[in-house]
Design a protein around this motif. Sequence first.
Motif, PDB file in Angstrom:
ATOM      1  N   GLU A 193       0.806  -1.224   0.000  1.00  0.00           N
ATOM      2  CA  GLU A 193       0.000   0.000   0.000  1.00  0.00           C
ATOM      3  C   GLU A 193       0.839   1.274   0.000  1.00  0.00           C
ATOM      4  O   GLU A 193       2.069   1.229   0.156  1.00  0.00           O
ATOM      5  CB  GLU A 193      -0.879   0.005   1.249  1.00  0.00           C
ATOM      6  N   ALA A 194       0.168   2.425  -0.139  1.00  0.00           N
ATOM      7  CA  ALA A 194       0.820   3.733  -0.140  1.00  0.00           C
ATOM      8  C   ALA A 194       1.783   3.851   1.034  1.00  0.00           C
ATOM      9  O   ALA A 194       1.396   3.725   2.193  1.00  0.00           O
ATOM     10  CB  ALA A 194      -0.235   4.839  -0.065  1.00  0.00           C
ATOM     11  N   THR A 195       3.044   4.091   0.709  1.00  0.00           N
ATOM     12  CA  THR A 195       4.130   4.054   1.691  1.00  0.00           C
ATOM     13  C   THR A 195       4.819   5.408   1.723  1.00  0.00           C
ATOM     14  O   THR A 195       5.335   5.881   0.705  1.00  0.00           O
ATOM     15  CB  THR A 195       5.133   2.942   1.310  1.00  0.00           C
ATOM     16  N   GLY A 196       4.806   6.042   2.888  1.00  0.00           N
ATOM     17  CA  GLY A 196       5.302   7.396   3.012  1.00  0.00           C
ATOM     18  C   GLY A 196       6.797   7.526   2.805  1.00  0.00           C
ATOM     19  O   GLY A 196       7.581   6.784   3.399  1.00  0.00           O
ATOM     20  N   VAL A 197       7.198   8.479   1.972  1.00  0.00           N
ATOM     21  CA  VAL A 197       8.626   8.738   1.761  1.00  0.00           C
ATOM     22  C   VAL A 197       9.178   9.658   2.853  1.00  0.00           C
ATOM     23  O   VAL A 197      10.390   9.831   2.965  1.00  0.00           O
ATOM     24  CB  VAL A 197       8.894   9.335   0.371  1.00  0.00           C
ATOM     25  N   GLN A 198       8.287  10.246   3.636  1.00  0.00           N
ATOM     26  CA  GLN A 198       8.643  11.033   4.804  1.00  0.00           C
ATOM     27  C   GLN A 198       7.674  10.665   5.918  1.00  0.00           C
ATOM     28  O   GLN A 198       6.550  10.204   5.640  1.00  0.00           O
ATOM     29  CB  GLN A 198       8.540  12.542   4.512  1.00  0.00           C
ATOM     30  N   PRO A 199       8.042  10.872   7.181  1.00  0.00           N
ATOM     31  CA  PRO A 199       7.112  10.538   8.263  1.00  0.00           C
ATOM     32  C   PRO A 199       5.758  11.234   8.129  1.00  0.00           C
ATOM     33  O   PRO A 199       4.718  10.626   8.393  1.00  0.00           O
ATOM     34  CB  PRO A 199       7.860  10.996   9.523  1.00  0.00           C
ATOM     35  N   ASN A 200       5.755  12.506   7.718  1.00  0.00           N
ATOM     36  CA  ASN A 200       4.484  13.210   7.566  1.00  0.00           C
ATOM     37  C   ASN A 200       3.843  12.951   6.210  1.00  0.00           C
ATOM     38  O   ASN A 200       2.837  13.569   5.865  1.00  0.00           O
ATOM     39  CB  ASN A 200       4.662  14.718   7.781  1.00  0.00           C
ATOM     40  N   GLY A 201       4.414  12.031   5.443  1.00  0.00           N
ATOM     41  CA  GLY A 201       3.836  11.641   4.166  1.00  0.00           C
ATOM     42  C   GLY A 201       2.866  10.495   4.283  1.00  0.00           C
ATOM     43  O   GLY A 201       2.234  10.108   3.295  1.00  0.00           O
ATOM     44  N   ARG A 202       2.726   9.952   5.483  1.00  0.00           N
ATOM     45  CA  ARG A 202       1.744   8.881   5.685  1.00  0.00           C
ATOM     46  C   ARG A 202       0.329   9.450   5.712  1.00  0.00           C
ATOM     47  O   ARG A 202       0.124  10.621   6.040  1.00  0.00           O
ATOM     48  CB  ARG A 202       2.019   8.146   6.994  1.00  0.00           C
ATOM     49  N   ILE A 203      -0.627   8.619   5.383  1.00  0.00           N
ATOM     50  CA  ILE A 203      -2.029   9.030   5.485  1.00  0.00           C
ATOM     51  C   ILE A 203      -2.435   9.042   6.951  1.00  0.00           C
ATOM     52  O   ILE A 203      -3.087   9.980   7.418  1.00  0.00           O
ATOM     53  CB  ILE A 203      -2.930   8.080   4.681  1.00  0.00           C
ATOM     54  N   SER A 204      -2.050   8.018   7.665  1.00  0.00           N
ATOM     55  CA  SER A 204      -2.376   7.900   9.090  1.00  0.00           C
ATOM     56  C   SER A 204      -1.130   7.506   9.862  1.00  0.00           C
ATOM     57  O   SER A 204      -0.130   7.062   9.276  1.00  0.00           O
ATOM     58  CB  SER A 204      -3.461   6.836   9.297  1.00  0.00           C
ATOM     59  N   PRO A 205      -1.150   7.618  11.193  1.00  0.00           N
ATOM     60  CA  PRO A 205      -0.015   7.162  11.987  1.00  0.00           C
ATOM     61  C   PRO A 205       0.245   5.667  11.846  1.00  0.00           C
ATOM     62  O   PRO A 205       1.338   5.202  12.174  1.00  0.00           O
ATOM     63  CB  PRO A 205      -0.425   7.508  13.431  1.00  0.00           C
ATOM     64  N   ASN A 206      -0.743   4.925  11.353  1.00  0.00           N
ATOM     65  CA  ASN A 206      -0.608   3.471  11.226  1.00  0.00           C
ATOM     66  C   ASN A 206      -0.332   3.017   9.803  1.00  0.00           C
ATOM     67  O   ASN A 206      -0.480   1.832   9.481  1.00  0.00           O
ATOM     68  CB  ASN A 206      -1.864   2.786  11.759  1.00  0.00           C
ATOM     69  N   CYS A 207       0.074   3.947   8.941  1.00  0.00           N
ATOM     70  CA  CYS A 207       0.442   3.594   7.572  1.00  0.00           C
ATOM     71  C   CYS A 207       1.943   3.337   7.474  1.00  0.00           C
ATOM     72  O   CYS A 207       2.724   3.863   8.266  1.00  0.00           O
ATOM     73  CB  CYS A 207       0.039   4.714   6.618  1.00  0.00           C
ATOM     74  N   PRO A 208       2.382   2.547   6.485  1.00  0.00           N
ATOM     75  CA  PRO A 208       3.804   2.222   6.363  1.00  0.00           C
ATOM     76  C   PRO A 208       4.631   3.365   5.806  1.00  0.00           C
ATOM     77  O   PRO A 208       4.102   4.311   5.212  1.00  0.00           O
ATOM     78  CB  PRO A 208       3.813   1.022   5.418  1.00  0.00           C
ATOM     79  N   GLY A 209       5.930   3.265   6.014  1.00  0.00           N
ATOM     80  CA  GLY A 209       6.854   4.249   5.486  1.00  0.00           C
ATOM     81  C   GLY A 209       8.138   3.587   5.026  1.00  0.00           C
ATOM     82  O   GLY A 209       8.429   2.433   5.349  1.00  0.00           O
ATOM     83  N   LEU A 210       8.910   4.343   4.258  1.00  0.00           N
ATOM     84  CA  LEU A 210      10.210   3.864   3.794  1.00  0.00           C
ATOM     85  C   LEU A 210      11.180   5.045   3.784  1.00  0.00           C
ATOM     86  O   LEU A 210      11.926   5.259   2.845  1.00  0.00           O
ATOM     87  CB  LEU A 210      10.081   3.219   2.413  1.00  0.00           C
ATOM     88  N   TRP A 211      11.155   5.818   4.877  1.00  0.00           N
ATOM     89  CA  TRP A 211      12.035   6.970   5.011  1.00  0.00           C
ATOM     90  C   TRP A 211      13.317   6.638   5.770  1.00  0.00           C
ATOM     91  O   TRP A 211      14.185   7.489   5.914  1.00  0.00           O
ATOM     92  CB  TRP A 211      11.299   8.118   5.718  1.00  0.00           C
ATOM     93  N   SER A 212      13.431   5.382   6.228  1.00  0.00           N
ATOM     94  CA  SER A 212      14.571   4.987   7.038  1.00  0.00           C
ATOM     95  C   SER A 212      15.065   3.609   6.616  1.00  0.00           C
ATOM     96  O   SER A 212      14.270   2.725   6.263  1.00  0.00           O
ATOM     97  CB  SER A 212      14.172   4.963   8.525  1.00  0.00           C
ATOM     98  N   ASP A 213      16.379   3.411   6.709  1.00  0.00           N
ATOM     99  CA  ASP A 213      16.946   2.086   6.433  1.00  0.00           C
ATOM    100  C   ASP A 213      16.420   1.042   7.407  1.00  0.00           C
ATOM    101  O   ASP A 213      16.397  -0.154   7.090  1.00  0.00           O
ATOM    102  CB  ASP A 213      18.470   2.139   6.519  1.00  0.00           C
ATOM    103  N   ALA A 214      15.995   1.480   8.584  1.00  0.00           N
ATOM    104  CA  ALA A 214      15.475   0.547   9.578  1.00  0.00           C
ATOM    105  C   ALA A 214      14.189  -0.136   9.103  1.00  0.00           C
ATOM    106  O   ALA A 214      13.808  -1.179   9.648  1.00  0.00           O
ATOM    107  CB  ALA A 214      15.215   1.277  10.897  1.00  0.00           C
TER     108      ALA A 214
END
Length: 465
Positions: free
Chosen positions: A98-119
């Motif tokens: 699903e839609a994955t935030g490139v920045q922390p504030n790029g998520r739709i909700s706090p429970n959406c995935p992201g890929l802004w960190s190597d972690a």
Amino acid sequence: MSTSRNNHNNAGVQGLPYFTPEHATSPGTPGPKNTALVPTLFKPLTIRGATLRNRILVAPMCQFSTSAFGPETGALTDYHIVTLGHYALKGAALVFVEATGVQPNGRISPNCPGLWSDAQIPALRRVSDFIRSQGALSGIQLAHAGRKGSTAAPWTTSSKPGSKVSARAVAEIGGWPDNVVGPMGGEEWTWDGKPSTDPEGGYWAPRALTEAEIQELVQDWMKAAERAVKAGVDVIEIHAAHGYLLHQFLSPISNKRTDRYGGSFENRTRLLIEIIEAIRTVVPASMPLFLRISATEWHEDTDLGRKHGSWDIESSIRLAKLLPALGVDLLDVSSAGNNPLAKIPMHNTYQVALADRIRTSLRAENLHLLIGAVGLITEAEQARDILEKGGAARIGNGGEGELDKEASAAVKMTEQRDGKEPMADVVLVARQFMREPEWVLKVAHKLGVDIAWPSQFLRVRFPKL
């Protein structure tokens, strides 16, 4: 995946830290008999260095199922292996995260995935590895929510028919009310037009991005793409649809900037083009790159559209003609999402017709860009019913008659018609996979196509036709 084995060894897929059997034949691929009669829907398609085993793709679907706090924030979980992996197991050719935030504030909700960190790479790698172990391709949709960010998981607000479809996520539940961004800033630029103080509203007021921040966005999209490659993803899709940040920049309804990122068509498309170019510099030449757009905002006949202009099908065709030279391989054609006052014509092919028009325009100029159509019959009905009070609660699984219609629609999209080009090259299905993870297998059976089933499910497969 191997196509056959003549011994009794239950071989496992190589390169995984756990055992999962290698299927004798990749699920979702047609058998050797009567291959000339197999519809295009079930024929393989090679895009750069990747080959789809059929033309049915799982579209990105928000699940709101990642942690909002701590070191696991934004990281995929075993839930995603279970859900996305099951679609791959049951024959889908490409399964999108699903839609994955490139920045922390790029998520739709706090429970959406992201890929802004190597972690966040290892968790994505686990999901991608399992999808690929079942013979499917793994995809990820890189996104930024813009002014539609910092909202709460929908089931926390919409448990009753007619209730709000969105609610503002405050800091206490992981939201970022002070860092919602967009092309424009201020209370008049909330997505639903209601001030942040209005209890009936569901969105925060954005602040306008600076040009320096826009350049950071380009870099962060590029870095996220690099991480996706490290995580073993096969396909990247850029999300520029449904009223999220890139769509906000494209549209004159939501973008009234007076700098180089606003005003003319060239300026409003500048950010998207810079992101496409940046990603292409860091991903392998063999990796397919998709782009999702809202082909129209459906504001051609609204007061808002007449006043400001809107992003419409002509704008999308103009953009589409630029994409092949930029290195985009497939345009994923959806619609709407940038304003709640849109007038959407609810009929069974309301989005497929858009895909057809774009594809026809490109072919007329000998431009090659694959087109994906999203929005089968069930999708149109879902969109229609949600607009009616309590409509979402009435949506069921449908019967066998509905499956007949869905199968027929999917074939019509991808087959030549009376010597004319097909409407689309692939179909992307979303909600129906949530209802029926085995949708590929059922559609094949309805169409009389003998396709491979997962090895573990052969005992219960439909009778061969």
